[in-house]
Design an enzyme around this catalytic site. Structure first.
Site, short mmCIF file in Angstrom:
data_model
loop_
_atom_site.label_atom_id
_atom_site.label_comp_id
_atom_site.label_asym_id
_atom_site.label_seq_id
_atom_site.Cartn_x
_atom_site.Cartn_y
_atom_site.Cartn_z
CG ASP A 144 -5.69 -3.55 2.23
OD1 ASP A 144 -6.67 -4.05 1.77
OD2 ASP A 144 -5.55 -2.42 2.52
CG ASP B 298 -6.78 1.74 2.99
OD1 ASP B 298 -7.01 0.46 3.11
OD2 ASP B 298 -7.03 2.06 1.59
#
Length: 198
Positions: A177, A143
């Protein structure tokens, strides 16, 4: 929308997702941060679990999560194929394609990253390392997108949280995401159009 176009959309999202993750993994040390704007940062973290860093405890928690993701992606893939066969709305097909691409993007990390990268602690990770950090099905999701739009403290008079730090928006996420969230958002906002019967 044709299945071919849906697959093309999925391919583009997967390509962008994996290129950005591999770039971050091989050019940033874990925890390294770059300020793009005051409200947008690139911050490299690794997520061992689900959304918001939630983990399934136990020795087999990560394996269970990865296997569950594989089953979920298979079901979403069938949903996409079935929706195209039924000539469903473009809203629905695009939404499913985005969700499928995002889920598949994070599965690639979970399944393979543990065996193709070494760790990113205090040094840059090496792609196709001789000393990988994990094993198949035990990779960590990369991420990096962080938007702390508001970063401050609650006023002292504020009940319960007075004086505590406050950040909005404090999630750190990736392109996969974003694709999932956008797909779900389309299904919620354009629900009637998405599920309109032809």
């Amino acid at each position: 929308m044709s299945l071919r176009n849906a697959y093309f959309l999925i391919f583009i999202i997967l390509l962008v997702d994996q290129v950005t993750k591999i770039y971050i993994k091989t050019n940033f040390v874990l925890g390294e941060e770059v300020n793009v704007f005051s409200w947008f940062k690139i911050l490299f973290i690794e997520n061992e679990g689900m959304a918001w860093g939630t983990e399934i405890p136990g020795a087999y928690g990560k394996l269970f999560l990865t296997l569950f993701r594989l089953v979920a992606v298979s079901a979403i893939g069938y949903w996409l194929w079935d929706s195209v066969q039924k000539n469903s709305s473009t809203y629905l097909i695009v939404a499913i394609a985005l969700i499928l691409a995002g889920a598949f993007g994070n599965i690639i990390d979970s399944v393979f990253y543990g065996v193709i990268f070494d760790n990113s602690h205090n040094h840059l990770a090496t792609l196709f390392s001789d000393k990988p950090y994990g094993k198949v099905f035990h990779g960590k999701v990369v991420d990096m997108l962080y938007f702390p739009i508001i970063d401050g403290k609650f006023p002292q008079w504020f009940p319960i949280w007075g004086g505590n730090d406050f950040k909005f928006f404090n999630a750190i996420f990736n392109i996969a995401d974003m694709a999932i969230s956008t797909g779900v958002g389309i299904l919620i906002v354009f629900n009637k159009k998405a599920f309109h019967k032809n």
